[in-house]
Scaffold this active site. Structure first.
Site, PDB file in Angstrom:
ATOM      1  N   SER A  31     -14.268   0.548   8.983  1.00  0.00           N
ATOM      2  CA  SER A  31     -13.332   0.685   7.868  1.00  0.00           C
ATOM      3  C   SER A  31     -13.777  -0.123   6.647  1.00  0.00           C
ATOM      4  CB  SER A  31     -11.939   0.214   8.297  1.00  0.00           C
ATOM      5  OG  SER A  31     -11.070   0.151   7.184  1.00  0.00           O
ATOM      6  N   ALA A  32     -13.568   0.465   5.478  1.00  0.00           N
ATOM      7  CA  ALA A  32     -13.856  -0.244   4.225  1.00  0.00           C
ATOM      8  C   ALA A  32     -12.928  -1.436   4.034  1.00  0.00           C
ATOM      9  CB  ALA A  32     -13.725   0.715   3.045  1.00  0.00           C
ATOM     10  N   ASP A  33     -11.824  -1.491   4.802  1.00  0.00           N
ATOM     11  CA  ASP A  33     -10.916  -2.639   4.701  1.00  0.00           C
ATOM     12  C   ASP A  33     -11.654  -3.943   4.975  1.00  0.00           C
ATOM     13  OD1 ASP A  33      -9.014  -0.684   4.382  1.00  0.00           O
ATOM     14  OD2 ASP A  33      -8.043  -1.007   6.336  1.00  0.00           O
ATOM     15  N   GLU A  62       0.831  -1.207   0.000  1.00  0.00           N
ATOM     16  CA  GLU A  62       0.000   0.000   0.000  1.00  0.00           C
ATOM     17  C   GLU A  62       0.869   1.262   0.000  1.00  0.00           C
ATOM     18  OE1 GLU A  62      -1.295   1.892   3.580  1.00  0.00           O
ATOM     19  OE2 GLU A  62      -1.351  -0.062   4.597  1.00  0.00           O
ATOM     20  N   LYS A  75      -6.243  10.142   0.328  1.00  0.00           N
ATOM     21  CA  LYS A  75      -6.248   8.763   0.810  1.00  0.00           C
ATOM     22  C   LYS A  75      -7.310   8.011   0.011  1.00  0.00           C
ATOM     23  CE  LYS A  75      -6.203   6.396   5.300  1.00  0.00           C
ATOM     24  NZ  LYS A  75      -6.486   6.593   6.734  1.00  0.00           N
ATOM     25  N   LYS A 119      -5.330  -2.384  13.966  1.00  0.00           N
ATOM     26  CA  LYS A 119      -4.678  -1.340  14.759  1.00  0.00           C
ATOM     27  C   LYS A 119      -5.238  -1.337  16.183  1.00  0.00           C
ATOM     28  CE  LYS A 119      -3.491   1.490  10.781  1.00  0.00           C
ATOM     29  NZ  LYS A 119      -4.066   0.677   9.705  1.00  0.00           N
TER      30      LYS A 119
END
Length: 771
Positions: free
Chosen positions: A179-181, A57, A121, A198
């Site tokens: 989060s879209a993750d 990334e 981002k 995290k």
């Protein structure tokens, strides 16, 4: 001390600048996945040859670390990937184009934009906007885990190493920040290696969402023990890992199994492999949790939410810990990169072992290799010398390089479907850089021989028959038992744009090629030798050594950015040796890559190199910069192309940089005795005067013929055609001094004919040659 750092003050600062990225032009064969996404040549070739590749990334560089610390980290992460046997595919947005694979100069340029308003981002939501707006606003962007996964999957990359996963933020559902993750992991089949989520997130809810999304989660640990999911700075959280992985092999095996089962059942979810931070860099939970709580509270008080929250909190943690969190963050990123490379290596090994079965290697976009079945041709008499020889005349030009089958499949439907059979039109032709250059020189009127190799197989028989039909000399083409005839397979969409391709050029990297080339070069009468970058480093070194010993002018065609560096060595001969490589013809990406690599391996540290550079006074050159158009000034000078060529000129005394639609720029060292007065110079030449062994360095621009888009049929072989006609000019007209107008003019006209032709070298080239 670097030679670059000790350039005298009289040399303008522009010479010190590092070269920047240049967009793909007509002479460049830079690959595109589609008009919004570009895949670097190195990554493309790695995927096609089943070399391990790891996605990386860039949000960590644009929104996590300040410049220039982010450049250092990016360099170290890519180095960790390479040191562990894989190719790094750094993914991000540069000038509004999504890129899979960055050169060092591109990476530095992206990192330098950190904090700028046009640097964003980029997650899945943002990707269409930042690429679609590129003609209005050239955004740069660091891709998040979600954005990187999406682009990696498009390119066919299966392994992605990162730092820490996003997740559910504390306080959910107020605010409702997820989060879209997590959702990307639920719908994009890529294996993500991270140090868990995290630590400032709501880890319990994060892993609940991953379960809901159908994501496989495993943690590296020892079977038979209680393994906990890591929490970024901490090796353990309070969540028991649902699966345990004891090694990269386990992770790779699971990836193959999951990919196979997912594709068979129509599923798409990815995998999360958690890799705990190295023990020596761990920050215990009792020390970090209080810091995290304060950082999260401060973010809420400041009204920081959404995609801005993660970089804000990480920065707060760094400030409160007085930088103590930074080494931990860097260590886990580097360790994940190392683990990612190991997993990617194991994945490739297992795929190759399982090649005969229906597995991910037969369904992945990166390994899509339609079968190449050459038309049945009555076989030649096997492996006899006479069967492949049409002439015994010693050639003027010896071209050493590739001879291959080019197969293009063009889908006949508007939409190309992955993991499915697509109806196509198939075109099969004879290709290869070496073949193209040799054919162009032949059509231009030169006596030329190609030194190459084919397999002792049906494909090799077909290639030899096709080559013979062109009227070419076959005596330098050898059949190799046990080798596979080279193939290049391109799958294009209905608009003719490249979708995916594969190349197998291993036969030219064998030890036999260097010995074969040396044997041909020793025959008396050869005036010029040209070698392309498909040979191995060892093979190229043997060609360079033989050319020096035999005092034959040598030309190098870089072929691609990743192959352009194979010929570079700190021991290359320096001008004014008559055996210095006399000519190279890179495009802008290749010259940039060559410069960067030469600098990295110390080619600009030699005293004899420094003497040449120091003797060239370039002040007058840059004072006359107005002689080039404004657009070319920006591209060539501010972008670093001229600087790169000047630095390399002691090793390559004549460099013709292919600019595509903008023509050719020539950078040439002038031998002693050359007059550099205005009256002696051709129009448009920019010259700096030198002393001693070098009379100066000349820069000239040769504009290209204007060709409308409607007239362009194919860019394949355009640069090869140019070089072939230049080589014919070398032996027919001579190119001493500065009188090169006619040669380059004819070569550009020939390149224009190929641009208008479906053939890799237009048969009409003979109309502009020296017959």
């Amino acid at each position: 001390m670097s030679a670059l750092s000790r350039l005298p003050r009289h040399i303008p600062r522009i010479l010190r600048a590092r070269p920047a990225h240049h967009h793909h032009r007509a002479y460049s064969n830079g690959p595109e996945l589609n008009k919004f996404v570009q895949i670097s040549e190195e990554v493309r070739e790695a995927l096609a040859s089943k070399t391990p590749v790891v996605a990386l990334e860039t949000a960590i560089y644009t929104h996590g670390f300040p410049y220039p610390a982010n450049v250092d980290l990016a360099t170290r992460v890519e180095a960790a990937i390479r040191e562990n046997g894989a190719v790094p595919a750094t993914i991000g947005i540069l000038d509004g184009i999504a890129r899979v694979g960055f050169s060092q100069s591109e990476l530095e340029r992206l990192a330098s934009t950190a904090g700028q308003k046009t640097t964003v981002k980029v997650s899945r939501r943002d990707l269409p906007f930042v690429t679609g707006m590129r003609h209005t606003t050239a955004y740069n962007g660091g891709t998040t885990i979600a954005g990187t996964m999406l682009l990696a999957h498009m390119a066919g990359i299966k392994v992605f190493a990162t730092g820490g996963l996003g997740g559910v933020h504390r306080g959910y559902p107020e605010p409702m920040d997820v989060s879209a993750d997590l959702t990307e992991l639920g719908r994009t089949n890529v294996a993500v290696i991270s140090a868990g989520s995290k630590a400032f997130l709501d880890l319990e809810n994060t892993f609940e969402v991953l379960e809901t999304q159908g994501v496989f989660v495993g943690t590296f640990g020892r079977v038979g023990t209680k393994v906990m999911v890591p929490a970024f700075y901490c090796r353990e959280s309070n969540i028991v890992s649902p699966n345990i992985l004891e090694s990269p092999t386990d992770a790779a095996s699971l990836t193959i199994i999951i990919l196979d089962a997912s594709h068979t059942m129509g599923l798409t979810s990815g995998q999360l492999f958690c890799n705990p931070i190295p023990a020596e860099f761990e920050i215990p939970s009792k020390d970090i949790n209080k810091v995290i709580a304060k950082a999260v509270e401060k973010a809420r008080d400041k009204g920081v939410f959404g995609k801005d929250q993660t970089p804000y909190i990480l920065n707060e943690i760094k400030e409160v810990t007085k930088g103590a969190s930074l080494p931990a963050n860097i260590a886990l990123v580097l360790d994940n990169a190392k683990m990612g490379a190991q997993v990617a290596q194991e994945l490739v090994r297992l795929e190759k072992e399982d090649e005969g079965l229906t597995s991910s290697s037969s369904t992945s976009t990166s390994h899509f290799m339609p079968p190449v079945t050459p038309p049945a041709t009555p076989p030649l008499t096997p492996t006899t010398e006479s069967s492949t020889t049409t002439t015994t005349t010693v050639p003027e030009i010896l071209v050493i390089g590739s001879l291959a089958i080019d197969q293009t499949l063009k889908t006949t439907t508007k939409t190309t479907q992955l993991h499915a059979s697509n109806p196509t039109e198939t075109i099969e032709t004879l290709g290869g850089v070496g073949k193209n250059v040799a054919l162009a020189a032949h059509l231009a009127g030169a006596n030329v021989r190609l030194v190459s190799a084919v397999g002792n197989d049906l494909a090799g028989t077909w290639v030899l028959e096709k080559f013979r039909a062109l009227g070419m000399d076959l005596s330098g083409v050898k059949r190799v038992d046990g080798g596979s005839t080279a193939r290049y397979v391109a799958f294009n969409n209905s608009s003719g744009e490249l979708f995916v391709a594969g190349a197998d050029m291993r036969i030219f990297e064998s030890a036999q090629m260097g010995a074969l080339a040396k044997g041909e070069m020793m025959k008396k009468g050869v005036k010029v030798v040209c070698v392309d970058g498909n040979l191995s480093k060892e093979g190229l070194a043997e060609v360079v050594k033989a050319a020096a010993e035999l005092d034959i002018p040598l030309t190098f065609e870089p072929t691609s950015p990743s192959k352009s560096t194979r010929i570079l060595s700190p021991t290359l001969l320096i001008y004014p040796s008559p055996s210095t490589i006399s000519l190279t013809t890179p495009n802008t990406d290749e010259i940039t890559t060559m410069f960067t690599h030469a600098r990295e391996i110390g080619m600009f540290e030699r005293e004899d190199w420094w003497r040449i550079i120091d003797n060239i006074s370039i002040d007058s050159m840059f004072l006359n910069i107005s002689q080039l158009s404004t657009r070319l000034n920006t591209d060539l000078f501010e972008g670093g192309i001229i600087q790169s060529a000047v630095h390399l000129s002691p090793y390559f005394s004549r460099i013709m940089v292919k600019l595509g639609a903008d023509g050719i720029v020539l950078v040439q060292l002038l031998p002693p005795g050359t007059s550099t007065t205005s009256a002696a110079l051709p129009p448009g030449a920019i010259v700096s005067q030198g002393t001693g062994a070098v009379a100066g360095v000349m820069v000239r621009h040769f504009p290209a013929e204007m060709i409308s888009k409607e007239d362009i049929v194919s860019v394949n072989g355009v640069g090869d055609t140019f070089l072939g006609v230049v080589l014919a000019g070398l032996v027919k007209m001579g190119m001493d001094g500065v009188h090169v107008e006619e040669v380059i003019d004819k070569a550009q006209k020939a390149a224009g004919l190929t641009l208008r032709s479906p053939e890799s070298v237009s048969g009409r080239v003979k109309e502009v040659g020296w017959r």
